[in-house]
Design an enzyme around this catalytic site. Structure first.
Site, PDB file in Angstrom:
ATOM      1  N   SER A 147       0.795  -1.223   0.000  1.00  0.00           N
ATOM      2  CA  SER A 147       0.000   0.000   0.000  1.00  0.00           C
ATOM      3  C   SER A 147       0.827   1.273   0.000  1.00  0.00           C
ATOM      4  O   SER A 147       0.312   2.346  -0.313  1.00  0.00           O
ATOM      5  CB  SER A 147      -1.001   0.008   1.170  1.00  0.00           C
ATOM      6  OG  SER A 147      -0.321  -0.084   2.392  1.00  0.00           O
ATOM      7  N   HIS A 198       2.894   4.403   4.512  1.00  0.00           N
ATOM      8  CA  HIS A 198       1.945   5.138   3.678  1.00  0.00           C
ATOM      9  C   HIS A 198       2.472   6.535   3.356  1.00  0.00           C
ATOM     10  O   HIS A 198       2.343   7.013   2.225  1.00  0.00           O
ATOM     11  CB  HIS A 198       0.600   5.241   4.388  1.00  0.00           C
ATOM     12  CG  HIS A 198      -0.070   3.914   4.582  1.00  0.00           C
ATOM     13  ND1 HIS A 198      -1.166   3.746   5.394  1.00  0.00           N
ATOM     14  CD2 HIS A 198       0.211   2.687   4.067  1.00  0.00           C
ATOM     15  CE1 HIS A 198      -1.541   2.472   5.366  1.00  0.00           C
ATOM     16  NE2 HIS A 198      -0.715   1.816   4.568  1.00  0.00           N
TER      17      HIS A 198
END
Length: 312
Positions: A147, A198
């Protein structure tokens, strides 16, 4: 020794259903290959000698132990089937649009660079945090997952195309700021996710859309004419893209046409993923394993396995 094969778990079944429900012909090749490859790796169909624990990404492993392969391998590992499902579902929407714009060769090149740079940025951020707070634990924090790269791709999609407004916790937010809101929202809903991972992806995406990264990446390609594909920044458009051409590819006279009659509503995908993260919160809680506790069921084993490292 190759890793043990897994059975077909719920997250994998949901991904397979998504593929066949949408139609495999609508998936561009690199996006499909990346998703299929990560599914095969997770299920143990690709014979590798490592597992998620031995290649998770940490500053200590890269800088002190010089295990540079973790910069790549950690991104393709997942903690469990739901972690895999949500990451691949999110990548699906962004991968399809970006691959159709850039073309498959350049998109593969983009993914390769983003994977390495996101991991390297993660390591750099952990070193900064360690020095800033005088806490060596940051150097040992281990993360896995794709991610970070997905956040980098999201910066591209929200920067290139006007995504309108979205609602987060009742507040109306411009699409161009959605990536920052999601950075915080996901961390609040799923504390076990890697905030730094992230953030690293967002910084790489910004370096490409607003910094020098795109120029640096495109210079050698343009010099040798490797990819016969325009590399200009896409024109912003409203959310009703394309011309309704059926199937994968670009229509004549529309070098950057997107939507097809079978296409997916990408905004709905992200909304579904955000709602699903609320469910994940109960699956990925943090805690200390008690060796004297009662025998564990399969779900509890999976939850505690995730606590070994952060997921991205």
């Amino acid at each position: 020794m190759a890793r043990q094969r897994r059975g077909i778990e719920m997250g994998v079944l949901m991904l397979m259903w998504q593929f066949f429900n949408t139609g495999l012909e609508t998936f561009p090749p690199v996006t499909l290959l990346v998703i299929a490859g990560q599914i095969a790796l997770y299920m143990g169909f690709i014979p590798v000698s490592w597992d998620a624990v031995t290649v998770c990404l940490s500053a200590q492993a890269v800088l002190r132990w010089r295990e540079y392969e973790r910069l790549v391998l950690s991104a393709f590992e997942h903690g469990d089937d739901l972690h895999l499902y949500y990451n691949m579902l999110s990548f699906l929407s962004k991968g399809r649009s970006l691959e159709q714009h850039f073309g498959s060769p350049y998109f593969a090149y983009l993914l390769t660079v983003f994977t390495v740079l996101t991991s390297a940025t993660y390591v750099g951020l952990e070193v900064i945090l360690s020095e800033l707070f005088d806490d060596k634990q940051y150097l040992k924090t281990c993360a896995i997952g794709f991610s970070g790269v997905i956040f980098a791709l999201k910066v591209l999609t929200t920067s290139y195309w006007d995504t309108g407004y979205r609602r987060y916790f009742g507040f109306r937010v411009s699409g161009k700021y959605a990536v920052w809101v999601e950075l915080v929202a996901i961390q609040l809903m799923v504390p076990n996710t890697s905030f730094v991972g992230h953030l690293a992806g967002i910084l790489v995406g910004i370096a490409y859309t607003q910094g020098p990264l795109k120029l640096v990446m495109d210079l050698p390609i343009q010099a040798v004419g490797l990819f016969n594909r325009p590399l200009a920044t896409p024109t912003r458009s409203r959310s009703n893209w394309g011309s309704g051409v059926s199937g994968y590819g670009t229509a004549a006279g529309q070098p950057y046409g997107w939507n097809t009659t079978n296409d997916i509503n990408y905004a709905d995908y992200d909304e579904a993923i955000r709602r699903s993260y609320e469910t994940l919160q109960t699956e990925e809680t943090s805690g200390i394993i008690n060796p004297d506790s009662a025998p564990l069921d399969q779900d509890e084993v999976r939850r505690r396995r995730l606590n070994r490292f952060n997921i991205t």
